[in-house]
Design an enzyme around this catalytic site. Sequence first.
Site, mmCIF file in Angstrom:
data_model
loop_
_atom_site.group_PDB
_atom_site.id
_atom_site.type_symbol
_atom_site.label_atom_id
_atom_site.label_comp_id
_atom_site.label_asym_id
_atom_site.label_seq_id
_atom_site.Cartn_x
_atom_site.Cartn_y
_atom_site.Cartn_z
ATOM 1 N N HIS A 183 11.115 3.349 56.986
ATOM 2 C CA HIS A 183 11.453 3.934 58.430
ATOM 3 C C HIS A 183 10.095 4.589 59.179
ATOM 4 O O HIS A 183 10.725 5.139 59.420
ATOM 5 C CB HIS A 183 12.688 4.515 58.030
ATOM 6 C CG HIS A 183 14.033 3.640 57.321
ATOM 7 N ND1 HIS A 183 14.186 2.194 57.714
ATOM 8 C CD2 HIS A 183 14.203 4.060 55.944
ATOM 9 C CE1 HIS A 183 15.621 1.683 56.369
ATOM 10 N NE2 HIS A 183 15.217 2.613 55.739
ATOM 11 N N SER B 215 -14.348 7.052 75.031
ATOM 12 C CA SER B 215 -13.172 6.437 76.328
ATOM 13 C C SER B 215 -13.927 6.568 77.837
ATOM 14 O O SER B 215 -15.182 8.092 77.259
ATOM 15 C CB SER B 215 -11.836 7.548 76.765
ATOM 16 O OG SER B 215 -11.705 8.210 77.725
ATOM 17 N N LYS C 11 -12.669 11.923 73.121
ATOM 18 C CA LYS C 11 -11.459 10.581 72.794
ATOM 19 C C LYS C 11 -12.699 10.034 72.198
ATOM 20 O O LYS C 11 -13.826 9.909 71.829
ATOM 21 C CB LYS C 11 -11.091 9.285 73.155
ATOM 22 C CG LYS C 11 -9.936 9.858 74.520
ATOM 23 C CD LYS C 11 -8.283 10.358 73.994
ATOM 24 C CE LYS C 11 -7.981 8.847 72.907
ATOM 25 N NZ LYS C 11 -7.206 8.210 74.534
ATOM 26 N N GLU D 2 -6.508 -1.321 65.568
ATOM 27 C CA GLU D 2 -6.010 -2.046 66.594
ATOM 28 C C GLU D 2 -5.640 -3.225 66.759
ATOM 29 O O GLU D 2 -4.700 -3.735 66.717
ATOM 30 C CB GLU D 2 -5.680 -1.482 68.277
ATOM 31 C CG GLU D 2 -6.226 0.172 67.761
ATOM 32 C CD GLU D 2 -6.867 1.216 69.159
ATOM 33 O OE1 GLU D 2 -5.376 1.072 70.578
ATOM 34 O OE2 GLU D 2 -8.040 1.641 69.362
#
Length: 459
Positions: free
Chosen positions: A151, A272, A278, A285
């Site tokens: 979980h 970024s 970043k 992803e």
Amino acid sequence: MSRFADPQDPRFRAINTSIGFDYRLAPHDLDQSTAHARMLARVGILSDDELAQLERGLEEVRAEIADGRFVVKDDDEDIHMAVERRLTEIVGPVGGKLHTARSRNDQVATDVALFVHERAHVARQMLCQLMTLLADRAEEHVDWSMPGYTHLQRAQPVYLSHHLMAHFWRLRRDAQRFEFCAHQAQVMPLGSGALAGVNFETDRDGIAEELGFTSVAPNSLDAVSNRDFVLDYLSAAAICGTHLSQLGAELVLWSSEEFGFVELPDAFASGSSIMPQKKNPDAAELLRGKAPRIVGHLTALHGVLHALPLAYNKDLQEDKEHLFDTVDTLELALNAASGMVDGARFHRERLSQAASDEMLAATDVADLLVKRGMPFRQAHGVVAGLVRHSIDRGVALSDLSEDELAELAPSLDAGYYEVLAQSSWLESKVSAGGTGLERVREQLVLAREILQQQSTLTR
Ligand code: ARG
């Protein structure tokens, strides 16, 4: 002469044409046509001279396609017609003899089977590469502890090696699925004609052998309409894509500041456009983001095949774009996954800090009570009480005094404090397939054996 009084409407052509995508089958179409022509000569349908002309012409077409000189004409409905048209331009009317004892229906099924067989093999090789990297990384980090999760809550500690190997075994099953798929694509449709067989005594076994098929399809109706091997590829790819999405999702989480378990290689991250600090895990992803599109292709092909009457129907032309995009997507994803796994740097401190939470030993304390004779359910309740008490007091489990223990869990002895020493949590998982070091080493031996076997497979 043509059967048709009117030329094709451009709108008909637009929906009917497949050359825009089946061009990709050209190398297989040429292999097939060459083997077919040789067979026609073997059985006496073509003379040696005619065969020589066709072979020369097919080689010329192959060269034109290979170096981009091939020009597609408006009338080239698909790759099969384009090749035959160009062949006839090169060698003259003898080019028209190539289509003897063959239909585009068995021809296209054969091209697609050759393509699927090739790509299933490539998928297996790529999977092997990724599995090897996972096993390498597992060996390098064999005794690094980290929290295992259920979980997404810290549950019990495991070794990083054990976690990495969990991904290995998923991919191993994928490789087996592609192996099955390659097998399914090794039954040759060619020689089935349009649907009923052909009016010549052909030598199907000879062509099959030349093209690397292991047998010939025993039923012509089934042969021209069978796309199960495409479904097999898409199914294997869909499951594999799902596995890669799960790996990608963990890399995204683990590389976040919040987890800090891993640093992805710079070469697999982007910055970024606005926030200079970043480092984004884009490829990980995209392992997540690309997976569902393969499932979509699988679903779509099931839709295409659903309730289709025997035998060939033009619907079957719709197999290709789903197949091609799946191959491209899967191969991209497998390559990117390998790159990330190869270059990932794990952070030992962060991992072991997260695994040092004493609460992760709660099950071990319960098991201690079980070993002293208490039923597990009851032990679970006793330890839950201890956990609650220590949270209320704001102290660690090991900070509870002997008096507190005597009150809350009278059957616990000093073994309690030993169980809470971190080093024992992992090594107590001695069951086969568990995270104990010896068990992880067993897995690694098995994994190396499997990889060794895989590396000897040539097709
Ligand atoms: N382009 C077609 C396909 O991909 C080839 C077979 C055409 N056969 C036919 N009967 N029109 O399925």
